[in-house]
Design an enzyme around this catalytic site. Structure first.
Site, PDB file in Angstrom:
ATOM      1  CE  LYS A  34       3.196  54.650  53.612  1.00 16.00           C
ATOM      2  NZ  LYS A  34       2.118  54.181  52.729  1.00 16.00           N
ATOM      3  CE1 TYR A  66       3.593  57.995  48.992  1.00 10.96           C
ATOM      4  CE2 TYR A  66       3.718  59.778  50.582  1.00 10.96           C
ATOM      5  CZ  TYR A  66       3.762  58.425  50.288  1.00 10.96           C
ATOM      6  OH  TYR A  66       3.970  57.518  51.297  1.00 10.96           O
ATOM      7  CG  ASN A  95       0.145  51.249  53.265  1.00 10.01           C
ATOM      8  OD1 ASN A  95       0.944  52.054  53.726  1.00 10.01           O
ATOM      9  ND2 ASN A  95      -0.275  51.312  52.012  1.00 10.01           N
ATOM     10  CG  HIS A 108       7.465  54.504  50.718  1.00  9.97           C
ATOM     11  ND1 HIS A 108       6.719  54.458  49.567  1.00  9.97           N
ATOM     12  CD2 HIS A 108       8.747  54.768  50.337  1.00  9.97           C
ATOM     13  CE1 HIS A 108       7.505  54.704  48.527  1.00  9.97           C
ATOM     14  NE2 HIS A 108       8.736  54.898  48.968  1.00  9.97           N
ATOM     15  CD  GLU A 131      10.782  56.498  46.706  1.00  8.62           C
ATOM     16  OE1 GLU A 131       9.716  56.382  46.075  1.00  8.62           O
ATOM     17  OE2 GLU A 131      11.221  55.605  47.472  1.00  8.62           O
TER      18      GLU A 131
END
Length: 154
Positions: free
Chosen positions: A9, A49, A112, A115, A126
């Site tokens: 990310k 998402y 965080n 992913h 995905e």
């Protein structure tokens, strides 16, 4: 063999952690079959998402993942989904075990860093969102004979 989607990310990219994180997957013996640095279009973030739409954190998550480039990887290996999830660690870096990516580099639940697909079905969905047909490489690594016992490949 499974193929899973992992992406670093914006916080991981901005912190200069791409090499440190990629090295962990490579050292484990996993194979990279696709990689790219990219800015995430809003429509791709929303599709990725979609299951979180309507939740209180959704708008912030979309804004965050589209705020700066991400580093996207398709990673292949025996039980790759579960192995990668274990390497990643718990969502909140403060609670993640030492030795995991989030446990070693993270201090936040929201920022965080990474992913990872949570199931083989999610990985397939995905991967189709993030990589076009023909973008994933076919690699015959002779090194795999030193990573996997032949019984692992049955």
């Amino acid at each position: 063999m499974e193929t899973t989607l992992i992406f670093l990310k914006p916080d991981a990219v901005q912190r200069g952690l791409i090499g440190s994180i990629v090295g962990r997957f490579e050292a484990k013996g996993l194979t990279f079959v696709g990689m790219k640095l990219m800015n995430v279009p809003k429509d791709l973030a929303e599709k990725h998402y979609a299951e979180h739409q309507g939740k209180p954190f959704y708008d912030g998550l979309i804004a965050f993942v589209t705020s700066s480039p991400v580093f996207v990887m398709a990673i292949r290996g025996v039980n790759a989904v579960a192995v990668c999830r274990t390497l990643i660690g718990a969502t909140n870096g403060q609670k993640a075990d030492p030795g995991t990516i989030r446990g070693d580099f993270g201090m936040s639940g929201g920022y965080n860093m990474i992913h990872g697909s949570d199931s083989l079905e999610s990985a397939e969905r995905e991967l189709a969102l993030w990589f076009d047909d023909g973008e994933l490489a076919t690699i015959d690594k002779t090194l795999d004979q030193w990573v996997y016992d032949p019984s692992d490949l049955k």
